[in-house]
Design a protein around this motif. Structure first.
Motif, PDB file in Angstrom:
ATOM      1  N   ARG A 229      15.561  20.186  -6.649  1.00 16.85           N
ATOM      2  CA  ARG A 229      15.349  18.833  -6.143  1.00 16.85           C
ATOM      3  C   ARG A 229      13.858  18.537  -5.995  1.00 16.85           C
ATOM      4  O   ARG A 229      13.098  19.389  -5.553  1.00 16.85           O
ATOM      5  CB  ARG A 229      16.015  18.631  -4.772  1.00 16.85           C
ATOM      6  N   ARG A 230      13.475  17.339  -6.371  1.00 16.75           N
ATOM      7  CA  ARG A 230      12.118  16.844  -6.143  1.00 16.75           C
ATOM      8  C   ARG A 230      12.167  15.320  -6.069  1.00 16.75           C
ATOM      9  O   ARG A 230      12.857  14.668  -6.853  1.00 16.75           O
ATOM     10  CB  ARG A 230      11.167  17.248  -7.272  1.00 16.75           C
ATOM     11  N   ALA A 231      11.382  14.772  -5.139  1.00 19.26           N
ATOM     12  CA  ALA A 231      11.257  13.317  -5.061  1.00 19.26           C
ATOM     13  C   ALA A 231      10.641  12.784  -6.344  1.00 19.26           C
ATOM     14  O   ALA A 231       9.759  13.423  -6.931  1.00 19.26           O
ATOM     15  CB  ALA A 231      10.401  12.929  -3.856  1.00 19.26           C
ATOM     16  N   ASP A 232      11.103  11.623  -6.791  1.00 16.89           N
ATOM     17  CA  ASP A 232      10.618  11.029  -8.037  1.00 16.89           C
ATOM     18  C   ASP A 232       9.780   9.803  -7.713  1.00 16.89           C
ATOM     19  O   ASP A 232      10.311   8.782  -7.292  1.00 16.89           O
ATOM     20  CB  ASP A 232      11.801  10.642  -8.921  1.00 16.89           C
ATOM     21  N   ALA A 233       8.484   9.893  -7.910  1.00 18.94           N
ATOM     22  CA  ALA A 233       7.601   8.744  -7.712  1.00 18.94           C
ATOM     23  C   ALA A 233       6.931   8.358  -9.006  1.00 18.94           C
ATOM     24  O   ALA A 233       5.894   7.709  -9.003  1.00 18.94           O
ATOM     25  CB  ALA A 233       6.546   9.068  -6.658  1.00 18.94           C
ATOM     26  N   GLY A 234       7.511   8.749 -10.133  1.00 18.67           N
ATOM     27  CA  GLY A 234       6.863   8.522 -11.406  1.00 18.67           C
ATOM     28  C   GLY A 234       7.486   7.465 -12.273  1.00 18.67           C
ATOM     29  O   GLY A 234       7.198   7.377 -13.457  1.00 18.67           O
TER      30      GLY A 234
ATOM     31  N   PRO B  59       4.633  12.412  -5.013  1.00 16.97           N
ATOM     32  CA  PRO B  59       3.803  11.654  -4.063  1.00 16.97           C
ATOM     33  C   PRO B  59       3.103  12.583  -3.080  1.00 16.97           C
ATOM     34  O   PRO B  59       3.678  13.571  -2.617  1.00 16.97           O
ATOM     35  CB  PRO B  59       4.807  10.742  -3.363  1.00 16.97           C
ATOM     36  N   VAL B  60       1.846  12.268  -2.791  1.00 15.47           N
ATOM     37  CA  VAL B  60       1.079  13.034  -1.814  1.00 15.47           C
ATOM     38  C   VAL B  60       1.534  12.629  -0.418  1.00 15.47           C
ATOM     39  O   VAL B  60       1.491  11.447  -0.058  1.00 15.47           O
ATOM     40  CB  VAL B  60      -0.430  12.782  -1.988  1.00 15.47           C
ATOM     41  N   GLU B  61       1.970  13.594   0.359  1.00 18.91           N
ATOM     42  CA  GLU B  61       2.448  13.295   1.706  1.00 18.91           C
ATOM     43  C   GLU B  61       1.272  12.934   2.613  1.00 18.91           C
ATOM     44  O   GLU B  61       0.211  13.554   2.572  1.00 18.91           O
ATOM     45  CB  GLU B  61       3.208  14.492   2.278  1.00 18.91           C
ATOM     46  N   ARG B  62       1.492  11.915   3.450  1.00 25.22           N
ATOM     47  CA  ARG B  62       0.449  11.462   4.375  1.00 25.22           C
ATOM     48  C   ARG B  62       1.038  11.361   5.773  1.00 25.22           C
ATOM     49  O   ARG B  62       2.105  10.775   5.967  1.00 25.22           O
ATOM     50  CB  ARG B  62      -0.074  10.083   3.942  1.00 25.22           C
ATOM     51  N   SER B  63       0.322  11.873   6.753  1.00 24.80           N
ATOM     52  CA  SER B  63       0.820  11.832   8.129  1.00 24.80           C
ATOM     53  C   SER B  63       0.864  10.416   8.670  1.00 24.80           C
ATOM     54  O   SER B  63       1.661  10.100   9.555  1.00 24.80           O
ATOM     55  CB  SER B  63      -0.068  12.707   9.032  1.00 24.80           C
TER      56      SER B  63
ATOM     57  N   SER C  42       0.820  -1.217   0.000  1.00 28.06           N
ATOM     58  CA  SER C  42       0.000   0.000   0.000  1.00 28.06           C
ATOM     59  C   SER C  42       0.848   1.258   0.000  1.00 28.06           C
ATOM     60  O   SER C  42       0.409   2.316  -0.450  1.00 28.06           O
ATOM     61  CB  SER C  42      -0.928   0.010   1.219  1.00 28.06           C
ATOM     62  N   GLU C  43       2.085   1.165   0.492  1.00 23.83           N
ATOM     63  CA  GLU C  43       2.956   2.333   0.525  1.00 23.83           C
ATOM     64  C   GLU C  43       3.528   2.646  -0.852  1.00 23.83           C
ATOM     65  O   GLU C  43       3.923   3.771  -1.120  1.00 23.83           O
ATOM     66  CB  GLU C  43       4.086   2.132   1.533  1.00 23.83           C
ATOM     67  N   TRP C  44       3.627   1.655  -1.729  1.00 21.96           N
ATOM     68  CA  TRP C  44       4.048   1.908  -3.106  1.00 21.96           C
ATOM     69  C   TRP C  44       2.897   2.402  -3.956  1.00 21.96           C
ATOM     70  O   TRP C  44       3.102   3.074  -4.958  1.00 21.96           O
ATOM     71  CB  TRP C  44       4.655   0.640  -3.710  1.00 21.96           C
ATOM     72  N   ARG C  45       1.682   2.041  -3.582  1.00 26.97           N
ATOM     73  CA  ARG C  45       0.513   2.457  -4.359  1.00 26.97           C
ATOM     74  C   ARG C  45      -0.057   3.759  -3.794  1.00 26.97           C
ATOM     75  O   ARG C  45      -1.245   3.855  -3.466  1.00 26.97           O
ATOM     76  CB  ARG C  45      -0.538   1.343  -4.351  1.00 26.97           C
ATOM     77  N   VAL C  46       0.783   4.755  -3.692  1.00 26.17           N
ATOM     78  CA  VAL C  46       0.378   6.026  -3.111  1.00 26.17           C
ATOM     79  C   VAL C  46      -0.235   6.922  -4.191  1.00 26.17           C
ATOM     80  O   VAL C  46       0.002   6.750  -5.386  1.00 26.17           O
ATOM     81  CB  VAL C  46       1.571   6.745  -2.457  1.00 26.17           C
ATOM     82  N   GLN C  47      -1.028   7.880  -3.746  1.00 23.82           N
ATOM     83  CA  GLN C  47      -1.567   8.885  -4.647  1.00 23.82           C
ATOM     84  C   GLN C  47      -0.457   9.870  -5.024  1.00 23.82           C
ATOM     85  O   GLN C  47       0.431  10.180  -4.231  1.00 23.82           O
ATOM     86  CB  GLN C  47      -2.720   9.634  -3.969  1.00 23.82           C
ATOM     87  N   ARG C  48      -0.525  10.344  -6.273  1.00 27.41           N
ATOM     88  CA  ARG C  48       0.496  11.260  -6.757  1.00 27.41           C
ATOM     89  C   ARG C  48      -0.154  12.461  -7.437  1.00 27.41           C
ATOM     90  O   ARG C  48      -1.146  12.317  -8.145  1.00 27.41           O
ATOM     91  CB  ARG C  48       1.419  10.544  -7.761  1.00 27.41           C
ATOM     92  N   ARG C  49       0.454  13.619  -7.236  1.00 27.14           N
ATOM     93  CA  ARG C  49       0.041  14.833  -7.926  1.00 27.14           C
ATOM     94  C   ARG C  49       0.882  14.990  -9.190  1.00 27.14           C
ATOM     95  O   ARG C  49       2.078  14.695  -9.189  1.00 27.14           O
ATOM     96  CB  ARG C  49       0.250  16.067  -7.047  1.00 27.14           C
TER      97      ARG C  49
END
Length: 320
Positions: A266-271, A295-299, A26-33
């Motif tokens: 710099r930007r994280a790459d989740a694509g 990636p959408v950050e989640r608390s 579930s942590e790899w299947r995160v929502q992305r902007r």
């Protein structure tokens, strides 16, 4: 446990002392902007909603964004940047991903599961797709020549190797005969040069550029590692990534001279899908704007889980 269907990469590791660490699927299947960013990294929204997006690709005419959606299964969608309307391009039985635009912006070449990853050309008007390349090995297209006649892809055997083939069908030709892995090849806008990534003996990727054709020399572009190269400014600039950092290097298409890398932002790459074998961003031809998948950050995120003494617990869990 998280894993990638494109290459079997698993999100876990076990230490010699029996400590296990893993990432939940579930942590790899995160929502992305999906956003626009300028050369300083300042963002503006591009797609209206977050989702499981990857591999954004701008069409050469600037009207379309082709993008892979991972949920519920991997298929390619089109977003009309003028009308701001979504449409689904592929509906394959297996996964479809990694779209690469033809120069006329009327079709894309992409990988489709057959069960290996073969290359298919899909017109964006919904007419019948056609086969481009089939073989016993996984293939991912990365560039099409400016005249639309040649596709470059990397083929996975014992390593990744760069190969070119006619889009209309025909024999494939290796770009170079080297013992190292090569991937992410891209033709320059004038078709005279090819940038690509090669893994060194230490497995660190570096960006190179070489003249197209037999006997073409090569020059290293990146300084301390680099991947996912893109051309801009009519072939006078190369953009690439090193981890979460974006860099620019000037290029002289007449001489093949490469300028010193310049840090941009710099930007994280989740694509990316399949590790580093696909490219997770895009850039406009003038180099002024980037398309990023963030990636959408989640608390409540729980990126890694550690299990102590797993080797001692394993015989109890798994009985003969």
């Amino acid at each position: 446990v998280a894993w990638s269907p494109t290459n079997g990469l698993g999100g876990f590791a076990v230490a010699d002392n029996g400590t296990l660490v893993y990432i939940k699927g579930s942590e790899w299947r995160v929502q992305r902007r999906v956003v626009w960013a300028d050369r300083a990294g300042t963002e503006q929204p591009l797609l209206p909603d977050a989702g499981q997006w990857a591999e954004p690709r701008l069409s050469p005419d600037g009207r379309w964004l082709a993008i892979t959606r991972l949920d519920p299964d991997w298929q390619i969608f089109l977003f009309d940047l003028t009308r701001r309307v979504f449409s689904q391009l592929t509906r394959s039985a297996g996964v479809s991903f990694n779209p690469i635009w033809m120069p006329d912006s009327r079709s894309v070449i992409h990988s489709v599961e057959t069960p290996v990853y073969d290359l298919v050309r899909a017109p964006i008007d919904g007419s019948t797709a056609g086969s481009v390349m089939t073989s016993p090995y996984d293939k991912m297209a990365t560039s099409i020549s400016p005249d639309g006649k040649t596709v470059v892809y990397h083929e996975t055997r014992d390593r990744d190797r760069l190969v070119s083939a006619p889009v209309a069908g025909g024999a494939a030709t290796p770009i170079e005969d080297r013992p190292t892995s090569q991937r992410n090849g891209a033709f320059s806008p004038d078709g005279r040069w090819l940038t690509f990534v090669e893994l060194g003996a230490d497995q660190r990727p570096q960006v190179f550029v070489r003249a197209v054709g037999v006997g073409g020399g090569r020059r290293q572009v990146s300084a301390n590692g680099g991947d996912q190269p893109r051309w801009t400014r009519g072939g006078r600039e190369l953009i690439y990534r090193n981890g979460d950092a974006f860099y620019s290097a000037s290029f002289n298409s007449s001489s093949g001279e490469v300028g010193a890398p310049v840090f941009l932002f710099r930007r994280a790459d989740a694509g990316r899908l399949g590790g580093n074998r696909t490219i997770g961003y895009d850039v406009t031809p003038d180099g002024s704007r980037f398309v990023l998948v963030i990636p959408v950050e989640r608390s409540e995120a729980q990126p890694m889980i550690v299990v102590l003494n797993w080797l001692a617990e394993l015989p109890v869990k798994v009985k003969p």
